[in-house]
Design a protein around this motif. Structure first.
Motif, PDB file in Angstrom:
ATOM      1  N   VAL A  76       0.852  -1.189   0.000  1.00 52.32           N
ATOM      2  CA  VAL A  76       0.000   0.000   0.000  1.00 52.32           C
ATOM      3  C   VAL A  76       0.891   1.243   0.000  1.00 52.32           C
ATOM      4  O   VAL A  76       1.905   1.292   0.686  1.00 52.32           O
ATOM      5  N   LEU A  77       0.501   2.233  -0.778  1.00 50.52           N
ATOM      6  CA  LEU A  77       1.293   3.455  -0.951  1.00 50.52           C
ATOM      7  C   LEU A  77       2.743   3.118  -1.283  1.00 50.52           C
ATOM      8  O   LEU A  77       3.673   3.527  -0.586  1.00 50.52           O
ATOM      9  N   PRO A  78       2.983   2.382  -2.374  1.00 50.65           N
ATOM     10  CA  PRO A  78       4.321   1.875  -2.672  1.00 50.65           C
ATOM     11  C   PRO A  78       5.319   2.913  -3.185  1.00 50.65           C
ATOM     12  O   PRO A  78       6.514   2.655  -3.171  1.00 50.65           O
ATOM     13  N   THR A  79       4.836   4.062  -3.617  1.00 49.51           N
ATOM     14  CA  THR A  79       5.761   5.068  -4.141  1.00 49.51           C
ATOM     15  C   THR A  79       5.784   6.285  -3.232  1.00 49.51           C
ATOM     16  O   THR A  79       4.828   6.553  -2.498  1.00 49.51           O
ATOM     17  N   GLN A  80       6.862   7.040  -3.309  1.00 49.82           N
ATOM     18  CA  GLN A  80       6.946   8.266  -2.516  1.00 49.82           C
ATOM     19  C   GLN A  80       5.856   9.245  -2.945  1.00 49.82           C
ATOM     20  O   GLN A  80       5.297   9.960  -2.112  1.00 49.82           O
ATOM     21  N   GLU A  81       5.546   9.271  -4.235  1.00 50.23           N
ATOM     22  CA  GLU A  81       4.495  10.160  -4.723  1.00 50.23           C
ATOM     23  C   GLU A  81       3.161   9.869  -4.041  1.00 50.23           C
ATOM     24  O   GLU A  81       2.464  10.796  -3.599  1.00 50.23           O
ATOM     25  N   LEU A  82       2.799   8.583  -3.903  1.00 47.45           N
ATOM     26  CA  LEU A  82       1.544   8.233  -3.229  1.00 47.45           C
ATOM     27  C   LEU A  82       1.598   8.579  -1.741  1.00 47.45           C
ATOM     28  O   LEU A  82       0.608   9.057  -1.178  1.00 47.45           O
ATOM     29  N   LYS A  83       2.730   8.361  -1.114  1.00 39.56           N
ATOM     30  CA  LYS A  83       2.886   8.742   0.293  1.00 39.56           C
ATOM     31  C   LYS A  83       2.725  10.253   0.449  1.00 39.56           C
ATOM     32  O   LYS A  83       2.067  10.727   1.389  1.00 39.56           O
ATOM     33  N   ILE A  87      -0.194  12.075   2.729  1.00 39.35           N
ATOM     34  CA  ILE A  87       0.119  12.973   3.838  1.00 39.35           C
ATOM     35  C   ILE A  87      -0.394  14.384   3.573  1.00 39.35           C
ATOM     36  O   ILE A  87      -0.997  15.012   4.455  1.00 39.35           O
ATOM     37  N   SER A  88      -0.213  14.901   2.367  1.00 36.17           N
ATOM     38  CA  SER A  88      -0.659  16.251   2.041  1.00 36.17           C
ATOM     39  C   SER A  88      -2.184  16.372   2.091  1.00 36.17           C
ATOM     40  O   SER A  88      -2.737  17.237   2.776  1.00 36.17           O
ATOM     41  N   GLU A  89      -2.868  15.503   1.364  1.00 37.66           N
ATOM     42  CA  GLU A  89      -4.335  15.576   1.338  1.00 37.66           C
ATOM     43  C   GLU A  89      -4.936  15.173   2.683  1.00 37.66           C
ATOM     44  O   GLU A  89      -5.935  15.750   3.116  1.00 37.66           O
ATOM     45  N   GLY A  90      -4.331  14.202   3.348  1.00 40.43           N
ATOM     46  CA  GLY A  90      -4.811  13.809   4.666  1.00 40.43           C
ATOM     47  C   GLY A  90      -4.690  14.938   5.676  1.00 40.43           C
ATOM     48  O   GLY A  90      -5.597  15.168   6.485  1.00 40.43           O
ATOM     49  N   THR A  92      -4.775  18.103   4.999  1.00 41.32           N
ATOM     50  CA  THR A  92      -5.825  19.067   4.664  1.00 41.32           C
ATOM     51  C   THR A  92      -7.175  18.606   5.196  1.00 41.32           C
ATOM     52  O   THR A  92      -7.957  19.412   5.714  1.00 41.32           O
ATOM     53  N   ILE A  93      -7.455  17.316   5.104  1.00 44.64           N
ATOM     54  CA  ILE A  93      -8.720  16.781   5.628  1.00 44.64           C
ATOM     55  C   ILE A  93      -8.821  17.053   7.126  1.00 44.64           C
ATOM     56  O   ILE A  93      -9.853  17.525   7.619  1.00 44.64           O
ATOM     57  N   ILE A  94      -7.770  16.767   7.876  1.00 41.37           N
ATOM     58  CA  ILE A  94      -7.785  16.986   9.319  1.00 41.37           C
ATOM     59  C   ILE A  94      -7.847  18.479   9.634  1.00 41.37           C
ATOM     60  O   ILE A  94      -8.601  18.910  10.523  1.00 41.37           O
ATOM     61  N   GLU A  95      -7.103  19.266   8.900  1.00 38.07           N
ATOM     62  CA  GLU A  95      -7.102  20.720   9.115  1.00 38.07           C
ATOM     63  C   GLU A  95      -8.504  21.288   8.918  1.00 38.07           C
ATOM     64  O   GLU A  95      -8.981  22.093   9.730  1.00 38.07           O
ATOM     65  N   GLN A  96      -9.181  20.881   7.857  1.00 40.35           N
ATOM     66  CA  GLN A  96     -10.536  21.366   7.603  1.00 40.35           C
ATOM     67  C   GLN A  96     -11.505  20.887   8.682  1.00 40.35           C
ATOM     68  O   GLN A  96     -12.380  21.639   9.125  1.00 40.35           O
ATOM     69  N   ALA A  97     -11.350  19.640   9.117  1.00 41.92           N
ATOM     70  CA  ALA A  97     -12.230  19.101  10.157  1.00 41.92           C
ATOM     71  C   ALA A  97     -12.049  19.861  11.473  1.00 41.92           C
ATOM     72  O   ALA A  97     -13.008  20.052  12.226  1.00 41.92           O
ATOM     73  N   ALA A  98     -10.826  20.294  11.759  1.00 45.14           N
ATOM     74  CA  ALA A  98     -10.542  21.013  13.003  1.00 45.14           C
ATOM     75  C   ALA A  98     -11.016  22.462  12.958  1.00 45.14           C
ATOM     76  O   ALA A  98     -11.124  23.105  14.011  1.00 45.14           O
ATOM     77  N   ALA A  99     -11.303  22.969  11.791  1.00 49.78           N
ATOM     78  CA  ALA A  99     -11.871  24.318  11.628  1.00 49.78           C
ATOM     79  C   ALA A  99     -11.109  25.380  12.423  1.00 49.78           C
ATOM     80  O   ALA A  99     -11.695  26.181  13.147  1.00 49.78           O
ATOM     81  N   GLY A 100      -9.770  25.367  12.299  1.00 46.96           N
ATOM     82  CA  GLY A 100      -8.945  26.385  12.935  1.00 46.96           C
ATOM     83  C   GLY A 100      -8.522  26.069  14.359  1.00 46.96           C
ATOM     84  O   GLY A 100      -7.761  26.834  14.957  1.00 46.96           O
ATOM     85  N   ARG A 101      -8.979  24.954  14.929  1.00 49.33           N
ATOM     86  CA  ARG A 101      -8.624  24.618  16.313  1.00 49.33           C
ATOM     87  C   ARG A 101      -7.264  23.935  16.425  1.00 49.33           C
ATOM     88  O   ARG A 101      -6.701  23.862  17.514  1.00 49.33           O
ATOM     89  N   ILE A 102      -6.744  23.440  15.307  1.00 50.84           N
ATOM     90  CA  ILE A 102      -5.398  22.855  15.281  1.00 50.84           C
ATOM     91  C   ILE A 102      -4.664  23.450  14.090  1.00 50.84           C
ATOM     92  O   ILE A 102      -5.171  23.433  12.967  1.00 50.84           O
ATOM     93  N   LYS A 103      -3.460  23.962  14.350  1.00 52.71           N
ATOM     94  CA  LYS A 103      -2.650  24.538  13.282  1.00 52.71           C
ATOM     95  C   LYS A 103      -2.138  23.425  12.369  1.00 52.71           C
ATOM     96  O   LYS A 103      -1.813  22.332  12.829  1.00 52.71           O
ATOM     97  N   ARG A 104      -2.013  23.733  11.091  1.00 53.68           N
ATOM     98  CA  ARG A 104      -1.516  22.757  10.112  1.00 53.68           C
ATOM     99  C   ARG A 104      -0.170  22.179  10.540  1.00 53.68           C
ATOM    100  O   ARG A 104       0.076  20.980  10.399  1.00 53.68           O
ATOM    101  N   GLU A 105       0.690  23.024  11.090  1.00 54.30           N
ATOM    102  CA  GLU A 105       2.017  22.537  11.498  1.00 54.30           C
ATOM    103  C   GLU A 105       1.951  21.637  12.739  1.00 54.30           C
ATOM    104  O   GLU A 105       2.964  21.059  13.129  1.00 54.30           O
ATOM    105  N   HIS A 106       0.787  21.492  13.325  1.00 54.33           N
ATOM    106  CA  HIS A 106       0.584  20.582  14.456  1.00 54.33           C
ATOM    107  C   HIS A 106      -0.250  19.366  14.061  1.00 54.33           C
ATOM    108  O   HIS A 106      -0.861  18.723  14.922  1.00 54.33           O
ATOM    109  N   ILE A 107      -0.259  19.061  12.766  1.00 51.45           N
ATOM    110  CA  ILE A 107      -0.919  17.853  12.269  1.00 51.45           C
ATOM    111  C   ILE A 107       0.171  16.922  11.745  1.00 51.45           C
ATOM    112  O   ILE A 107       0.971  17.304  10.882  1.00 51.45           O
ATOM    113  N   PHE A 108       0.206  15.715  12.292  1.00 48.11           N
ATOM    114  CA  PHE A 108       1.263  14.754  12.001  1.00 48.11           C
ATOM    115  C   PHE A 108       0.670  13.491  11.404  1.00 48.11           C
ATOM    116  O   PHE A 108      -0.457  13.111  11.723  1.00 48.11           O
TER     117      PHE A 108
END
Length: 138
Positions: A76-83, A87-90, A92-108
């Motif tokens: 699963v996710l065999p290439t760096q591009e897929l990884k 990570i990038s889109e994931g 964004t999903i968490i950032e949007q769900a948090a609606a400003g309560r968690i900074k992007r740089e605090h999403i791991f």
């Protein structure tokens, strides 16, 4: 394929937790061309773990953070591009769900790979080839 989202209390509403989990599931399936696959879709599982406020840390100090983790077979996710996309889109999903309560740089994010042949569903151990065959049939 377990997904776990870990957030402090109040970071995501129950509706946002469910929406983020749904979107991460769809992202994983889309990245592998398996959207709607009858075998794989119900086997993307997991949970949202809500940690008491003040019990998440960054740099050794209390901080509101979010972590999303994926445990999968080694193909699963065999290439760096897929990884990178996961990570990038994931994030964004968490950032949007948090609606400003968690900074992007605090999403791991992280991806953990299972040992070949050590993936179990319903009490059956699947090899990577077995999983591929089941997904192709689905």
């Amino acid at each position: 394929m377990p997904i776990q989202i870990i957030v402090p209390e109040g970071a995501l509403s129950p509706a946002a937790e469910a929406e983020a989990f749904r979107k991460l599931t769809e992202l994983l399936l889309r990245l592998h061309g398996l959207s709607g696959n009858r075998f794989m879709t119900p086997n993307v599982i997991g949970e949202v773990t809500v940690v008491p406020k003040g019990r998440t840390f960054s740099g050794g100090k209390p901080a509101d953070i979010a972590v999303f983790e994926l445990k999968v077979p080694s193909f699963v996710l065999p290439t760096q591009e897929l990884k990178d996309v996961w990570i990038s889109e994931g994030t964004t999903i968490i950032e949007q769900a948090a609606a400003g309560r968690i900074k992007r740089e605090h999403i791991f994010a992280n991806v953990n790979y299972a040992v070949e042949g050590a993936w179990g569903i319903g009490g059956k151990a699947f090899s990577n080839a077995d999983l591929g065959s089941a997904a192709a049939a689905g």
